[in-house]
Scaffold this active site. Structure first.
Site, PDB file in Angstrom:
ATOM      1  N   HIS A  42       0.864  -1.187   0.000  1.00 16.10           N
ATOM      2  CA  HIS A  42       0.000   0.000   0.000  1.00 16.10           C
ATOM      3  C   HIS A  42       0.899   1.235   0.000  1.00 16.10           C
ATOM      4  O   HIS A  42       1.127   1.868   1.024  1.00 16.10           O
ATOM      5  CB  HIS A  42      -0.911   0.002   1.224  1.00 16.10           C
ATOM      6  CG  HIS A  42      -1.854  -1.163   1.291  1.00 16.10           C
ATOM      7  ND1 HIS A  42      -1.446  -2.432   1.624  1.00 16.10           N
ATOM      8  CD2 HIS A  42      -3.192  -1.242   1.051  1.00 16.10           C
ATOM      9  CE1 HIS A  42      -2.499  -3.253   1.602  1.00 16.10           C
ATOM     10  NE2 HIS A  42      -3.555  -2.557   1.260  1.00 16.10           N
ATOM     11  N   GLU A 126      -0.289   0.175  -5.432  1.00 18.59           N
ATOM     12  CA  GLU A 126      -1.261   1.145  -4.932  1.00 18.59           C
ATOM     13  C   GLU A 126      -2.537   1.005  -5.765  1.00 18.59           C
ATOM     14  O   GLU A 126      -2.488   1.024  -6.989  1.00 18.59           O
ATOM     15  CB  GLU A 126      -0.718   2.568  -5.023  1.00 18.59           C
ATOM     16  CG  GLU A 126      -1.691   3.640  -4.584  1.00 18.59           C
ATOM     17  CD  GLU A 126      -2.252   3.389  -3.182  1.00 18.59           C
ATOM     18  OE1 GLU A 126      -3.489   3.385  -3.042  1.00 18.59           O
ATOM     19  OE2 GLU A 126      -1.453   3.192  -2.233  1.00 18.59           O
ATOM     20  N   ASP A 182       1.138  -2.311   4.874  1.00 18.61           N
ATOM     21  CA  ASP A 182       0.611  -1.260   5.766  1.00 18.61           C
ATOM     22  C   ASP A 182      -0.686  -0.679   5.211  1.00 18.61           C
ATOM     23  O   ASP A 182      -0.736   0.472   4.776  1.00 18.61           O
ATOM     24  CB  ASP A 182       1.658  -0.161   5.997  1.00 18.61           C
ATOM     25  CG  ASP A 182       2.134   0.481   4.709  1.00 18.61           C
ATOM     26  OD1 ASP A 182       1.928  -0.119   3.638  1.00 18.61           O
ATOM     27  OD2 ASP A 182       2.683   1.588   4.766  1.00 18.61           O
TER      28      ASP A 182
END
Length: 316
Positions: A42, A126, A182
């Site tokens: 992430h 992402e 994360d």
């Protein structure tokens, strides 16, 4: 749901813990003159303005890296001899200071880039449609604090689910390295999804360093405990691997022992009262390095003196 934007929280107490530890892990990987890989599930935008509307709206950075930079400045000027900066924190603070000169804060992709060379592999994932474009733009810029040939690092950027990518891309071609997970934990499923993805990744890559960030939320203590229990069981299956659990509490109404952290709830404990890191295969001496700085972080980032920490290692 993909509403989370890290720019609201960049440089806060949770980032300080996560990125300080990340710097230590990257330093350990660089000690050997061998290439290494870094995977991030992430990635976010990579670099954040400390003067943006989002940063100013929450003001969280003032209780995080800005406070550490102020302490560092007063120590350097000889104005505060009672709050000496621990040695293990100094590389992280030096890196952040370079970016703060341009009103920026380096996210984990940028920190990773600063420690890597063209021989290393950096994979960034992402899913957010806006953040992925910001990330691509930022990763084209030259890092402000390269430790060695970082200008030559060419990240592989994936617009995809980090969980799915973690399962699909493990083990990496360069087997030495780190996977950082994360998520925002906006969804309750992030706790089970993180555990599942880490267990699958560890099964394929049992010598890799896996680093999970998690929030300490008073209403999610059971989900957090279950997530860590699942990951620990995977680390102890087959070849037993060491695990390390680190927690920095910055806003508690009273002192908590490590046992009572799992039970913290009620009106006395704020909704978010700190954050934690959970490692599989932590590098040698990482525990000791973290222990040398956690008291300082708890004292100086704790709200009205309500700061504390906990650290626990298991396995070999």
């Amino acid at each position: 749901m993909l509403s989370y934007r890290h720019a609201f929280h960049a440089g806060n107490h949770a980032d300080v813990l996560k990125h300080f530890a990340l710097c230590l892990v990257l330093q350990k990987l660089k000690e050997k003159n061998k290439p290494f890989s870094v995977f991030e599930s992430h990635a976010g935008g990579g670099i954040y303005s400390t003067e943006s509307d989002m940063a100013l709206k929450t003001g969280e950075i003032t209780g995080g890296i800005k406070k550490l930079l102020e302490l560092s400045d007063t120590c350097t000027a000889g104005m505060n001899s009672t709050k000496n900066i621990p040695e293990s924190l100094k590389p992280y603070i030096a890196l952040c200071k370079k970016y703060s000169e341009q009103n920026l804060y380096p996210g984990s992709p940028e920190i990773e880039r600063c420690f890597m060379t063209e021989n290393d592999s950096l994979v960034l994932c992402e899913l957010h449609n806006t953040e992925i474009e910001v990330l691509k733009t930022n990763m084209k810029k030259k890092p402000l604090y390269p430790t060695e040939n970082a200008n030559n690092v060419k990240p592989q950027i994936h617009h995809r689910s980090g969980y799915e990518a973690l399962a699909a891309l493990m083990p990496p071609k360069i087997r030495r390295g780190l996977a950082l997970i994360d998520p925002s934990y906006e969804e309750k499923s992030d706790y089970t999804d993180s555990a599942k993805a880490i267990c699958e990744a560890h099964k394929k890559w049992n010598n890799g360093i896996i680093m999970l960030w998690y929030p300490l939320l008073a209403h999610r203590t059971q989900e957090i405990a279950n997530m860590k229990r699942t990951i620990t069981a995977a680390a102890q299956t087959g070849t037993i691997c060491e695990t390390l659990d680190v927690q920095l509490l910055i806003n508690t109404a009273d002192s908590h022992t490590e046992t009572s952290l799992e039970e913290a709830s009620g009106s006395k404990t704020p909704r978010l009262y700190g954050s934690g890191l959970f490692f599989i295969n932590p590098p040698y001496m990482l525990k000791e390095q973290l222990e040398s700085a956690l008291p300082f972080l708890a004292e100086n980032l704790g709200v009205e003196g309500h700061g504390s920490f906990a650290i626990k290692a298991t396995g070999v």
